[in-house]
Every structure is written in structure tokens, then in C-alpha cells.
Design a protein around this motif. Sequence first.
Motif, mmCIF file in Angstrom:
data_model
loop_
_atom_site.group_PDB
_atom_site.id
_atom_site.type_symbol
_atom_site.label_atom_id
_atom_site.label_comp_id
_atom_site.label_asym_id
_atom_site.label_seq_id
_atom_site.Cartn_x
_atom_site.Cartn_y
_atom_site.Cartn_z
ATOM 1 N N ASP A 195 33.301 47.793 147.012
ATOM 2 C CA ASP A 195 33.542 46.446 147.525
ATOM 3 C C ASP A 195 32.675 45.402 146.836
ATOM 4 N N SER A 196 31.583 45.838 146.197
ATOM 5 C CA SER A 196 30.636 44.906 145.571
ATOM 6 C C SER A 196 30.866 44.760 144.073
ATOM 7 N N MET A 197 31.923 45.361 143.535
ATOM 8 C CA MET A 197 32.132 45.350 142.092
ATOM 9 C C MET A 197 32.205 43.933 141.518
ATOM 10 N N HIS A 198 32.864 43.018 142.238
ATOM 11 C CA HIS A 198 32.992 41.667 141.697
ATOM 12 C C HIS A 198 31.636 40.995 141.569
ATOM 13 N N GLN A 199 30.693 41.342 142.446
ATOM 14 C CA GLN A 199 29.348 40.799 142.346
ATOM 15 C C GLN A 199 28.571 41.487 141.225
ATOM 16 N N ILE A 200 28.702 42.793 141.125
ATOM 17 C CA ILE A 200 27.923 43.556 140.144
ATOM 18 C C ILE A 200 28.244 43.117 138.723
ATOM 19 N N TYR A 201 29.535 43.029 138.393
ATOM 20 C CA TYR A 201 29.906 42.699 137.017
ATOM 21 C C TYR A 201 29.816 41.203 136.726
ATOM 22 N N SER A 202 30.174 40.379 137.679
ATOM 23 C CA SER A 202 30.166 38.939 137.413
ATOM 24 C C SER A 202 28.756 38.377 137.294
ATOM 25 N N GLN A 240 39.160 45.313 135.627
ATOM 26 C CA GLN A 240 38.373 44.327 136.353
ATOM 27 C C GLN A 240 36.984 44.143 135.728
ATOM 28 N N GLU A 241 36.456 45.194 135.113
ATOM 29 C CA GLU A 241 35.149 45.068 134.492
ATOM 30 C C GLU A 241 35.186 44.035 133.371
ATOM 31 N N ARG A 242 36.268 44.047 132.619
ATOM 32 C CA ARG A 242 36.429 43.088 131.523
ATOM 33 C C ARG A 242 36.635 41.668 132.038
ATOM 34 N N LEU A 243 37.437 41.517 133.071
ATOM 35 C CA LEU A 243 37.750 40.186 133.582
ATOM 36 C C LEU A 243 36.590 39.553 134.326
#
Length: 542
Positions: A154-161, A216-219
Amino acid sequence: MEPGPTIDNHEAGAEHGGIPLPPSTAFFNQIKEWVAECGSRHGPCPMLHSDPPPLPTRVLKITAHENSFRVQLHLGGDQEAWYVTLSHCWGKHQPITTTKKNLPDHLLDIKWDELPRTFQDAVVVTHNMGIQYLWIDSLCIVQDDKEDWDKESDSMHQIYSKSYLTIGAALGKDSRHGLFPDVDDIARDGPVNCIRDVLTTNDSPAPLTNRAWVFQERLLSQRVLYFCGQEVVMECSNDTRCQCSDIDTHLARLREPPTGRWDLAPKIPFHVSAKSLALWDELLHCYCRRKITRLSDRVTALTGIAGTFGSTGAYGQYYAGLWACWFVHMLLWYIDIPPEGENDDLLPQPYSVDDPPVSPSWSWAKVRGSWLYARPRTTVFQRAIAELKAGELHLTKKSEYGRVEKGVATIKGGLFRATIRYNFVPHIFTHAQRFRRQDAKVVVGNQLVSMHKDFVLDDEPEPVLSGDTVYLLPLVSDETDLHYFQLQSNMYHVEGGVRGLVLRSVEGGLGVYARIGVFHGPERLLKCLLECGAEAREVVIC
């Protein structure tokens, strides 16, 4: 502590144990120059001197110790610091992971020789970029702790961004490949071939860009540094750079989908609109083209992008890949059929008895196939003639945007009985060929209605046979033609066409239905449906 390669050797571009080490200091100075220029010219791109973000729950701490690298798992807590993320393919060879059993040991030390080559190289790059912390999914998430896995997903968008830089192992089929087996000093003599076909995402020779998890990691990353064998490429929110300098003129297409990356967050409208629906549709179509090992991860591997949309607060609740604000329209996702002989691997694959329970039948995530469209583009102009009953969408799920085990949607609309007809395709054909050749239609009254099926209808654990009774649930009609289906009073004004779901009755579930496809019919279909008779009712779809 297991010593790593000496720092002096790395700075000299030497070899250790027969493994090619990274280029000289000049190489990293060039990368730092790119990053510095990126940060000074592009507002969204982070700089080392700017305020760092909170660390993720766990990161790898890299310490220069006695002329070697020490790597250990570190708890982020409330600490703020820059960190680097790694984007890589797990492949068929599972890399080292953190588990409940070895978590205490990893907090003390992770033996260098236990790290696969890509991880070792990522440590070297992170250190040479002047950053102490590195995030790698297999080590920073406790892999056998489902609660931790759901929370971190659930935290992926925070981790990568929020990471300073994402390292992309573009050519590695698994973590044993390494980042720079063929990269020489940046000042080397001789021509360098631009990798303009390596990072394109459709039929790319780069295993990394073909993986669903990496999409999503790239975006989401502010900048990505790709190690592509012959050279290195850096993408950021506003630019793309490479060693041969050819990318600026030949790879402009990398900066926009479907062959590149978005600067995603600024492009997400903070209000619900046709533009926001179209953006989600395109993201979904590009994402579904990528490969994923476990069908149950289909929703989970998109959690970061979903979380970015959800953070706007404009789209309502997220239900197994569908947003509440457009739920009825989004139910109209469908599988298209590519030209004969092309992309058979993207067509739905047979379900396996080993597959764990996956998303409900109304979610696109249930499909083991990739030639999928979020919905017909024209539906953005169509009015919903059914509605999701507020508070009656019940999902059993472990995290806000993650894996869904089961779900029930209650839709208020008109339900019409029909009969399904299709040709039998022998099993001598492949599953993809059978899907392509099985032409399904729905018969209602004297009308033959076209449909897009979700699977080979006679191949499922609960097959739908030709001649079986099915049900049509109209969802949208053409607002441009000013027709509507007024459920509240059962008064109908009929003009134009209609789109909706094809459902089957679920055995043992009284009044419960499951989706098997979508249909589209012209103006006369609505008239025919009304002649057959129906009342507005609440339809439960599992």
C-alpha cells in the motif's frame, strides 16, 4: 561481518573475483552531473541539499567499513534521509529475501556473498552517489508476513515517488545478471550504440520493462537510472539522457506512453472528469500488457499508481481496480482480439487449479490475459442507466489498494433473460486459438446481440454452455442521443444504443450472478428488452 569489495578497487574500476566492477570515478561523476542538472533545471526532481523524505519502514544501510561495504537492514522509524530504490526482475531464480526467521539477523548484518550480483552492484552505485540507504523489495519487506506485505504494498507510491533515484536493472532476467557486466569507462574510445529500442515497453528486449510490477516503479519514480548493458540512460520527469547523447533526438517518445513514462502525479486531475477516466484507462491498458507471474497479484502490482490517484481524494473508494466515481462505466472493461497470429500470448490463458482466489468476476484483475481495454472510449459520453447502491459493495481485502479475495457488488438496474450461442472449437487448437475462434452471441427475443467474452466459455471450472440461459444488465446508453433508462419510475425513453454486462446465475447463490462478458446493442435492442419485460431491481454480482 562478511567483507564486500574494497572501496579503493571500485573507484579504480578494477575487477573483484573475476566480476567486472563499475566504471571509474569519471563514470559516477558523469551520472552526478546529470542528476545535478536535472535537479537544478526541473522543479519536481529532488536534490541532495533539499529536505529529505521520511525513510520507508525498512531500508538497507550501507556503511564504508575497513575498506569494504557493510550492508544491514535498518528500521526507518521517524528518520528522514535520502535513499535509492532498486527496480529489478525476480525471474525464476528467487533472490535473497527477508523472512520472519532471518529478520533479526538481517538487522545486524547481511553477508555480502549472499547478495546476488544485481544487489551488490546496486550497493556500489548507491554508495558512489553519496547516499547511505537503499530499498530493495525482497529484503525490505518481510516476505512471509502477509500483514507486512500488504502494508508495504500500500505504501509503494510513497516509497518510489520519494526516493532520490531508482536504479533500473534493464537487461537482467533475474538478480544474478548484475548492472554493469559490459559497461566500460564513460570516456572509452569507439562508438556507442544508442539503446533506443531497449526501453520501449511494447515487445521490448529489456525484461525489466515487460514486467507488471515494474510499470508503477517507472511511473512513480522521480528519476530512473537504467543500466542497459552497453550504456546507461537516465529518465526523469522532464528529460531523458544517455551516454551517447543520441537519445535526446531519437527517444523523445520515451517520455510519453505507451512507450515511455509519465510525470504521473501532476497529470492526475483533482476532480472527476472525462480526462481523468481516459488517463486511468490508458494506464490500465499499458499495465495489462505486461507479464505477471501470479494472477492474484494483478491488483496488488498497481497499488502505487492507485494510491497516487486515491491521494487526490476525488475518486472515491477503490474496488479491485475500479473507482467508485466511475464504477458503472468501469464495469465495461473488455478483452479485444488482436489480428490472427499476433500477440496470442496476450489473450486470456486457462485458469490453474493452483491459482489462489482472485478478484470478483466484475473486476478486470480476474483475467489471466493482457489484450484488455478498460472500456470503450465512447462510453465517456454515455449516461449510466444503472447505479451502484451506496454502501452495498462489500469486499474482503487486506489493504486499501491491494489484493482482493472476494467481493460483491449490488447494482440497481434492469435484468433481462437471454440465451447464449457459440460455435464449438476443438481442443486440438491452443487455448489462445480457441478464444480467438469462439464466436459468442446472445439471443434475446428476436435480436442477436454481439458480446465480448471474458474467457473460453466451455473451458472454465464452471463452464457456460451454448444454449444456456444468461442475463443482460444494461449499464450505459448514448447521452449524445438523449436516450435514458429511468429506473426510478420504470418509465423508459429509448433512442440510440446500449452497453452492459452478460451474467450467469451462480449455482447455490439465490439471486446472485457472475460476469462472463459485455454486450453492445443498437437502439432496437433496448426496445426488444423492454418488450421482454423487466423491472428495476437490485442485482448482486460476485
